[in-house]
Design a protein around this motif. Structure first.
Motif, short mmCIF file in Angstrom:
data_model
loop_
_atom_site.label_atom_id
_atom_site.label_comp_id
_atom_site.label_asym_id
_atom_site.label_seq_id
_atom_site.Cartn_x
_atom_site.Cartn_y
_atom_site.Cartn_z
N ASP A 194 0.83 -1.21 0.00
CA ASP A 194 0.00 0.00 0.00
C ASP A 194 0.87 1.26 0.00
N GLY B 224 2.22 1.78 -3.38
CA GLY B 224 1.14 2.22 -4.26
C GLY B 224 0.78 3.68 -4.05
N CYS B 225 1.00 4.19 -2.85
CA CYS B 225 0.71 5.60 -2.55
C CYS B 225 1.89 6.51 -2.87
#
Length: 368
Positions: free
Chosen positions: A157, A160-161
């Motif tokens: 995550d 992905g950010c």
């Protein structure tokens, strides 16, 4: 006494504006632009090194040997060290400061796609979950994690950010003023920057001619040791560093006046330049104290280590809890600004210092 007027309204406003600009060592471009704007408003010419240290130029009646006064724009901070399986990040410090003061800090993470907000927390932060284990957590950067305000629950995550290893982390300053006390992180050395520029303004407003050229310097790597290593030139014969004076048990620093340091961890400061600053304080009735700092270095050290043969001195504004939740009183900043302004208009110490090398004749003596 001199006719200099120190504008403390200007000083206070400038300090709060500086504190709102993130500038951990290595991420200082924004504050360099800001300082350039302030110097332009004062109509003070300046130039930059490749990395952004600023050398301003105040013309005097003589061009050599020059003087310099230095304060640093960079602050403590942190950097992303790694990703954790729970969607948090490992952090390491930029500069030397205790993880004790990082716990609970609100921060900005500078990633390529734009800044993100977050909080630095202990690995065990919830008493409802860990009970007394919360109180047993060691004081160590290895026992902290960065929680970002994004939907991140795994290391994937985080990627992905747009977060990356090496992203800079700036810690919120959170300035507040109460009864003349300014409480904030990063008063080291933004309070010194504000005092120096206030002194420059006082000299310009007075119209008093400087006896020799003076260079206000603003460095960007002091907290990691480089500081004034590259911003000087050969004509500078004496330099004053402006930084925090640690108000703490065992120290003699003044919380409401200026502190003149006689020595720090790198050794004694110049005898004659230090004595001159004391004489100015006495003549101008500026409240001052002397002190010695055992665990401390400043821009003067990096300048000398870079090979500059200059006289150096250190003046400080009184700071409680240095490199933590700091506090300074405006009276101390006023005293520093008055001393710096009067130093700029004072006669040079020794004519002989114009030459890098010279004969024994004219060389000063110390009391015996």
């Amino acid at each position: 006494m001199s006719e200099l007027h120190v504008d403390m309204g200007y000083c206070s406003d400038l300090l709060f504006r500086l504190l709102k600009i993130p500038s951990p060592s290595g991420y200082t471009d924004q504050i360099v632009h800001f300082m350039g704007d302030q110097l332009n408003q004062l109509k003070v010419p300046f130039e930059l090194t490749r990395r952004g240290a600023i050398r301003a130029n105040l013309k005097g009646e003589l061009g050599s040997p020059d003087r310099a006064i230095v304060a640093h724009l960079d602050t403590l901070g942190a950097m992303v060290k790694g990703f954790l399986p729970n969607g948090r990040m490992r952090v390491v410090p930029i500069g030397h400061w205790s993880s004790r003061f990082a716990e609970g800090a609100r921060v900005t993470v500078f990633r390529e796609r734009g800044p993100a907000r977050g909080t630095i927390l202990p690995l065990k932060a919830s008493g409802h979950t860990f009970n007394t284990e919360v109180d047993a957590m060691p004081v160590s950067w290895d026992h902290l994690e960065l929680r970002v305000d994004e939907r991140c629950h795994t290391s994937a995550d985080l990627e992905g950010c747009g977060f990356q290893i090496g992203d800079f982390i700036a810690v919120d300053s959170n300035p507040e003023i109460v009864n003349g006390f300014v409480n904030a992180r990063h008063l080291d050395d933004k309070a010194g920057v504000a005092a120096l520029l206030t002194a420059v303004k006082a000299v310009l407003d007075s119209g008093i001619a400087l006896p020799v050229d003076c260079h206000p310097l603003f460095t960007i790597f002091e907290e990691v040791g480089a500081g004034a290593s590259a911003v000087l030139h050969g004509d500078v014969s004496e330099m004053i560093a402006v930084d925090n004076a640690t108000v703490a048990p065992g120290q003699n620093s003044s919380e409401y006046g200026v502190t003149i340091a006689v020595m720090d961890s790198t050794g004694p400061f110049d005898f004659h330049l230090t004595r001159k600053l004391v004489r100015i304080c006495e003549a101008e009735e500026i409240s001052f104290k002397r002190d010695v700092f055992k665990f401390y270095r400043c821009d003067a050290a990096s300048a000398v280590e870079a090979g500059n043969d200059i006289r150096t001195a250190l003046v400080g504004f009184g700071v409680d809890a240095s490199h933590g939740y700091e506090r300074v009183h405006l009276d101390s900043l006023e005293a520093v600004a008055k001393l710096l302004a009067n130093y700029m208009i004072s006669p040079r110490i020794f004519t002989r210092d114009k030459k890098e090398m010279g004969p024994l004749k004219g060389f000063p003596t110390q009391p015996t």
